[in-house]
Design a protein around this motif. Structure first.
Motif, PDB file in Angstrom:
ATOM      1  N   THR A 198     -27.483  40.870  28.367  1.00  0.00           N
ATOM      2  CA  THR A 198     -27.626  40.521  26.953  1.00  0.00           C
ATOM      3  C   THR A 198     -28.749  39.509  26.754  1.00  0.00           C
ATOM      4  N   VAL A 199     -28.841  38.542  27.662  1.00  0.00           N
ATOM      5  CA  VAL A 199     -29.920  37.554  27.571  1.00  0.00           C
ATOM      6  C   VAL A 199     -31.269  38.245  27.738  1.00  0.00           C
ATOM      7  N   ARG A 200     -31.368  39.170  28.677  1.00  0.00           N
ATOM      8  CA  ARG A 200     -32.621  39.916  28.865  1.00  0.00           C
ATOM      9  C   ARG A 200     -33.011  40.633  27.580  1.00  0.00           C
ATOM     10  N   THR A 201     -32.033  41.219  26.912  1.00  0.00           N
ATOM     11  CA  THR A 201     -32.308  41.921  25.654  1.00  0.00           C
ATOM     12  C   THR A 201     -32.849  40.951  24.604  1.00  0.00           C
ATOM     13  N   HIS A 202     -32.242  39.758  24.529  1.00  0.00           N
ATOM     14  CA  HIS A 202     -32.720  38.753  23.578  1.00  0.00           C
ATOM     15  C   HIS A 202     -34.143  38.306  23.927  1.00  0.00           C
ATOM     16  N   VAL A 203     -34.423  38.137  25.206  1.00  0.00           N
ATOM     17  CA  VAL A 203     -35.760  37.710  25.621  1.00  0.00           C
ATOM     18  C   VAL A 203     -36.795  38.761  25.232  1.00  0.00           C
ATOM     19  N   LYS A 204     -36.475  40.028  25.465  1.00  0.00           N
ATOM     20  CA  LYS A 204     -37.391  41.104  25.081  1.00  0.00           C
ATOM     21  C   LYS A 204     -37.653  41.087  23.580  1.00  0.00           C
ATOM     22  N   SER A 205     -36.601  40.854  22.799  1.00  0.00           N
ATOM     23  CA  SER A 205     -36.754  40.810  21.350  1.00  0.00           C
ATOM     24  C   SER A 205     -37.613  39.620  20.919  1.00  0.00           C
ATOM     25  N   ILE A 206     -37.434  38.484  21.576  1.00  0.00           N
ATOM     26  CA  ILE A 206     -38.238  37.294  21.279  1.00  0.00           C
ATOM     27  C   ILE A 206     -39.712  37.569  21.554  1.00  0.00           C
ATOM     28  N   LEU A 207     -40.006  38.164  22.712  1.00  0.00           N
ATOM     29  CA  LEU A 207     -41.393  38.458  23.071  1.00  0.00           C
ATOM     30  C   LEU A 207     -42.020  39.418  22.064  1.00  0.00           C
ATOM     31  N   ARG A 208     -41.233  40.401  21.635  1.00  0.00           N
ATOM     32  CA  ARG A 208     -41.756  41.374  20.670  1.00  0.00           C
ATOM     33  C   ARG A 208     -42.018  40.715  19.317  1.00  0.00           C
ATOM     34  N   LYS A 209     -41.060  39.950  18.837  1.00  0.00           N
ATOM     35  CA  LYS A 209     -41.197  39.341  17.514  1.00  0.00           C
ATOM     36  C   LYS A 209     -42.318  38.308  17.460  1.00  0.00           C
ATOM     37  N   LEU A 210     -42.557  37.613  18.564  1.00  0.00           N
ATOM     38  CA  LEU A 210     -43.605  36.589  18.587  1.00  0.00           C
ATOM     39  C   LEU A 210     -44.930  37.122  19.124  1.00  0.00           C
ATOM     40  N   SER A 211     -44.956  38.415  19.455  1.00  0.00           N
ATOM     41  CA  SER A 211     -46.166  39.031  20.037  1.00  0.00           C
ATOM     42  C   SER A 211     -46.646  38.233  21.244  1.00  0.00           C
ATOM     43  N   ALA A 212     -45.695  37.882  22.107  1.00  0.00           N
ATOM     44  CA  ALA A 212     -45.979  37.055  23.283  1.00  0.00           C
ATOM     45  C   ALA A 212     -46.077  37.904  24.540  1.00  0.00           C
ATOM     46  N   ARG A 213     -46.961  37.485  25.445  1.00  0.00           N
ATOM     47  CA  ARG A 213     -47.144  38.213  26.707  1.00  0.00           C
ATOM     48  C   ARG A 213     -45.981  37.980  27.659  1.00  0.00           C
ATOM     49  N   ASP A 214     -45.468  36.752  27.681  1.00  0.00           N
ATOM     50  CA  ASP A 214     -44.397  36.395  28.606  1.00  0.00           C
ATOM     51  C   ASP A 214     -43.626  35.213  28.024  1.00  0.00           C
ATOM     52  N   ARG A 215     -42.685  34.697  28.802  1.00  0.00           N
ATOM     53  CA  ARG A 215     -41.815  33.619  28.321  1.00  0.00           C
ATOM     54  C   ARG A 215     -42.606  32.355  27.995  1.00  0.00           C
ATOM     55  N   THR A 216     -43.541  32.011  28.872  1.00  0.00           N
ATOM     56  CA  THR A 216     -44.342  30.806  28.648  1.00  0.00           C
ATOM     57  C   THR A 216     -45.175  30.922  27.382  1.00  0.00           C
ATOM     58  N   HIS A 217     -45.752  32.094  27.178  1.00  0.00           N
ATOM     59  CA  HIS A 217     -46.551  32.326  25.973  1.00  0.00           C
ATOM     60  C   HIS A 217     -45.670  32.244  24.725  1.00  0.00           C
ATOM     61  N   ALA A 218     -44.445  32.754  24.817  1.00  0.00           N
ATOM     62  CA  ALA A 218     -43.530  32.711  23.682  1.00  0.00           C
ATOM     63  C   ALA A 218     -43.205  31.261  23.302  1.00  0.00           C
ATOM     64  N   VAL A 219     -42.980  30.430  24.297  1.00  0.00           N
ATOM     65  CA  VAL A 219     -42.686  29.016  24.036  1.00  0.00           C
ATOM     66  C   VAL A 219     -43.886  28.341  23.390  1.00  0.00           C
ATOM     67  N   THR A 220     -45.088  28.633  23.903  1.00  0.00           N
ATOM     68  CA  THR A 220     -46.309  28.049  23.330  1.00  0.00           C
ATOM     69  C   THR A 220     -46.476  28.439  21.874  1.00  0.00           C
ATOM     70  N   ILE A 221     -46.283  29.723  21.585  1.00  0.00           N
ATOM     71  CA  ILE A 221     -46.394  30.205  20.199  1.00  0.00           C
ATOM     72  C   ILE A 221     -45.352  29.517  19.324  1.00  0.00           C
ATOM     73  N   ALA A 222     -44.141  29.365  19.839  1.00  0.00           N
ATOM     74  CA  ALA A 222     -43.060  28.775  19.056  1.00  0.00           C
ATOM     75  C   ALA A 222     -43.353  27.326  18.684  1.00  0.00           C
ATOM     76  N   PHE A 223     -43.906  26.564  19.623  1.00  0.00           N
ATOM     77  CA  PHE A 223     -44.236  25.171  19.311  1.00  0.00           C
ATOM     78  C   PHE A 223     -45.404  25.100  18.324  1.00  0.00           C
ATOM     79  N   ARG A 224     -46.391  25.952  18.517  1.00  0.00           N
ATOM     80  CA  ARG A 224     -47.558  25.930  17.623  1.00  0.00           C
ATOM     81  C   ARG A 224     -47.197  26.329  16.201  1.00  0.00           C
TER      82      ARG A 224
END
Length: 251
Positions: A198-224
Motif C-alpha cells: 500500500t505504501v508503494r502504491t502511495h509513493v507511485k501516486s506521489i511521484l506521478r502527481k508531483l511529476s517527480a523522477r524519484d523520492r528525493t526529487h518529490a521531496v525537493t518539489i514539495a518543499f519548493r
C-alpha cells in the motif's frame, strides 16, 4: 506511541467537556497550553504533537474536539484543510505568529477551514474564552485581527480566497512527510499501520502527481512548492517519529 486516556480521570459535565490537543514545535509552549487546559473547567487535555505528520496522527488516534495549531507549521494552510476534511467536527484554532499576521494569510486560513484565529501571545483567559466561543459559534476572530480583516463573512463564490494547490491526499501527504524524514517503505508501513505494498502504491501516486523522477526529487518539489515546510526557527528540540504524538499518562 499513543496511550489511551484514562476516561475515568477526565472531568466531564453531561458530556460537555471538550477534549483539547495542541500541535506546536516548542515543548514549553505545548506544556503551557496543557496547563491552561487542565485549569479550565469544561475542558480536558488529550495530547500534543510537534510536527505536521504528528498532527495527522493526533487527529486520527486521539480524536480531539479542539486542536490548537501553530501557524508556523501551516504557512500555506494545507494542514488546516486536511485536518478539517478528515474530521468535519474538529474545531481548528489557529494560533497565529507575528510572521503570519497578514490579511492574505488570515483570509486563506478561514477559507481553508480554520474556525478561530488567535495571536500566539494571547492572554490565557482570552484563549480559553476564544475556545468556548469558537465551539459555540464555529467561528471566532480575535479582536486584534479585526482591523486587518474587518468583518469576517462566509466567502461567496465570487470572493472566495484562492488556496495554494494541494495535489496530494491526506495519506499521500503523510507518506511524503515520512519520506522527507528519511524513512523507507517498510518503516512508513509500520508507522502508519499499512502494508508495504500500500505504501508503494502511495509513493507511485506521489511521484506521478508531483511529476517527480524519484523520492528525493518529490521531496525537493514539495518543499519548493510549499507542500512541505521546514521547521520553525524556534523548534530546537526535534521529536522522534515514534514520539510524534503524546497523550497524557493514565492516572
Amino acid at each position: 506511541m499513543v496511550q489511551p486516556t484514562n476516561v475515568q480521570s477526565v472531568p466531564t459535565v453531561l458530556g460537555r467537556s471538550l477534549g483539547v490537543a495542541a500541535v506546536d514545535p516548542v515543548p514549553i509552549y505545548r506544556d503551557g497550553l496543557a496547563g491552561l487546559v487542565h485549569r479550565t473547567h469544561g475542558m480536558h487535555w488529550l495530547g500534543q504533537a510537534s510536527s505536521q505528520h504528528g498532527a495527522m496522527q493526533l487527529a486520527e488516534q486521539l480524536r480531539p474536539d479542539v486542536v490548537l495549531l501553530d501557524s508556523a507549521l501551516d504557512p500555506n494552510c494545507h494542514l488546516t484543510r486536511l485536518l478539517g476534511t478528515g474530521d468535519p467536527a474538529l474545531l481548528i484554532v489557529l494560533v497565529v505568529r507575528d510572521a503570519n499576521r497578514a490579511p492574505q494569510y488570515l483570509a486563506q486560513a478561514i477559507a481553508a477551514g480554520a474556525h478561530a484565529l488567535v495571536p500566539r501571545a494571547i492572554d490565557p483567559k482570552r484563549l480559553s474564552d476564544a475556545i468556548r466561543r469558537a465551539h459555540a459559534d464555529r467561528r471566532y476572530l480575535d479582536p486584534t485581527f479585526a482591523a486587518l480583516l474587518g468583518r469576517v463573512k462566509r466567502p461567496s463564490a465570487e470572493s472566495r480566497v484562492p488556496l495554494p494547490r494541494m495535489p496530494l491526499s491526506r495519506r499521500e501527504y503523510q507518506v511524503l512527510q515520512l519520506i522527507a524524514e528519511g524513512l523507507e517503505n517498510s518503516g512508513i508501513a509500520k508507522l502508519l499501520f499499512l502494508s508495504v505494498e500500500t505504501v508503494r502504491t502511495h509513493v507511485k501516486s506521489i511521484l506521478r502527481k508531483l511529476s517527480a523522477r524519484d523520492r528525493t526529487h518529490a521531496v525537493t518539489i514539495a518543499f519548493r512548492s510549499g507542500i512541505l515546510v521546514t521547521a520553525p526557527d524556534d523548534a530546537h528540540n526535534v521529536t522522534p517519529l515514534n514520539q510524534a504524538v503524546t497523550a497524557p499518562a493514565p492516572r
